[in-house]
Design an enzyme around this catalytic site. Structure first.
Site, mmCIF file in Angstrom:
data_model
loop_
_atom_site.group_PDB
_atom_site.id
_atom_site.type_symbol
_atom_site.label_atom_id
_atom_site.label_comp_id
_atom_site.label_asym_id
_atom_site.label_seq_id
_atom_site.Cartn_x
_atom_site.Cartn_y
_atom_site.Cartn_z
ATOM 1 N N LYS A 1 -13.758 5.415 39.660
ATOM 2 C CA LYS A 1 -12.711 4.393 39.786
ATOM 3 C C LYS A 1 -11.379 5.085 40.036
ATOM 4 O O LYS A 1 -10.973 5.983 39.297
ATOM 5 C CB LYS A 1 -12.658 3.594 38.475
ATOM 6 C CG LYS A 1 -12.299 2.141 38.656
ATOM 7 C CD LYS A 1 -12.494 1.426 37.341
ATOM 8 C CE LYS A 1 -12.117 -0.030 37.447
ATOM 9 N NZ LYS A 1 -12.057 -0.654 36.125
HETATM 10 O O1 G3P Z 1 -11.411 -5.125 35.124
HETATM 11 C C1 G3P Z 1 -10.063 -4.997 34.836
HETATM 12 C C2 G3P Z 1 -9.781 -5.495 33.480
HETATM 13 O O2 G3P Z 1 -10.331 -4.662 32.496
HETATM 14 C C3 G3P Z 1 -8.371 -5.816 33.209
HETATM 15 O O3 G3P Z 1 -8.408 -6.983 32.511
HETATM 16 O O4 G3P Z 1 -7.567 -8.772 31.097
HETATM 17 O O5 G3P Z 1 -6.568 -6.475 30.962
HETATM 18 O O6 G3P Z 1 -6.144 -7.906 32.934
HETATM 19 P P1 G3P Z 1 -7.084 -7.560 31.843
#
Ligand code: G3P
Length: 214
Positions: free
Chosen positions: A83
């Site tokens: 990633k």
């Molecule tokens: O896949 C990306 C994710 O882990 C981020 O999620 O909820 O932190 O925006 P969030």
């Protein structure tokens, strides 16, 4: 749409692998930090649990060190995907890794143009972040739809992973975009099975079965 889990928690992943629904996993440094363990500890365990791709993120921000990190990460297991953040140095690293046959997932994608650049650099996957766009008053699901449509229009083979999925509405909406993968956090995934009418209907069936025995 394939289901990936967006977590680095090995027990949670194992629980949903038993349901037969988890194809791959995405992690990031924040998700690893939540486990209280290191990336070196959790990634091999996750890679052994699922058949499909497991994204492990680099923490370098320059091309040379991203590539070095990627070379170490792919030694862990054959299903590791590296990633890489959507920055200029990241694109350079993606190009080098693609030429070496190493799969990449370009993360922190918030626009069509970022998705196009990542794809043209040779990314295997791009990850637009739905929830974080919604947070700033934009429509994250619409971005996923636009990227999916544009990639189809131009015959771009890079797959789209809908990320930053926060709720069931996001899941329903991305299912209609033609997006090939959604990476879903544990809480959202466990709520996907629930419906009050299922519980009510099952209770009735079981009660009627008891009656029919008499
Ligand atoms: O896949 C990306 C994710 O882990 C981020 O999620 O909820 O932190 O925006 P969030």
């Amino acid at each position: 749409m394939k289901i990936f889990m967006d977590t680095a928690n090995v027990e949670e992943i194992a629980r949903f692998v038993d349901w037969g629904v988890v194809y791959g996993v995405t992690t990031n440094p924040s998700l690893i930090a939540k486990t209280g363990r290191t990336q070196a500890e959790v990634i091999p365990e996750i890679a052994a649990l699922v058949e499909g791709p497991v994204s492990a993120e680099v923490i370098s921000t320059d091309c040379e060190n991203m590539v070095k990190e990627a070379h170490e990460l792919v030694k862990i297991a054959s299903n590791i995907v590296v990633k890489i953040p959507c920055i200029a140095e990241g694109l350079k690293a993606v190009k080098i890794l693609a030429a070496e046959g190493i799969k990449t997932n370009v993360t922190l994608v918030f626009s069509m143009s970022q998705a196009l650049l990542a794809a043209r650099a040779g990314a295997t996957y791009v990850s637009p972040f739905i929830g974080r766009l919604d947070d700033i008053g934009e429509d994250g699901c619409q971005l996923v739809k636009n990227i999916v449509n544009a990639f189809e229009l131009y015959g771009i083979e890079t797959e789209v992973i809908a990320a930053s999925v926060r709720n069931l509405e996001h899941v329903d909406k991305v299912m209609l975009t033609g997006c090939s993968i959604a990476t879903i956090p544990t809480k959202v995934l466990e709520s996907m099975i629930l419906h009050p009418l299922t519980d009510k209907g099952l209770a009735t069936f079981l009660a009627d079965f008891e009656k029919s025995k008499k």
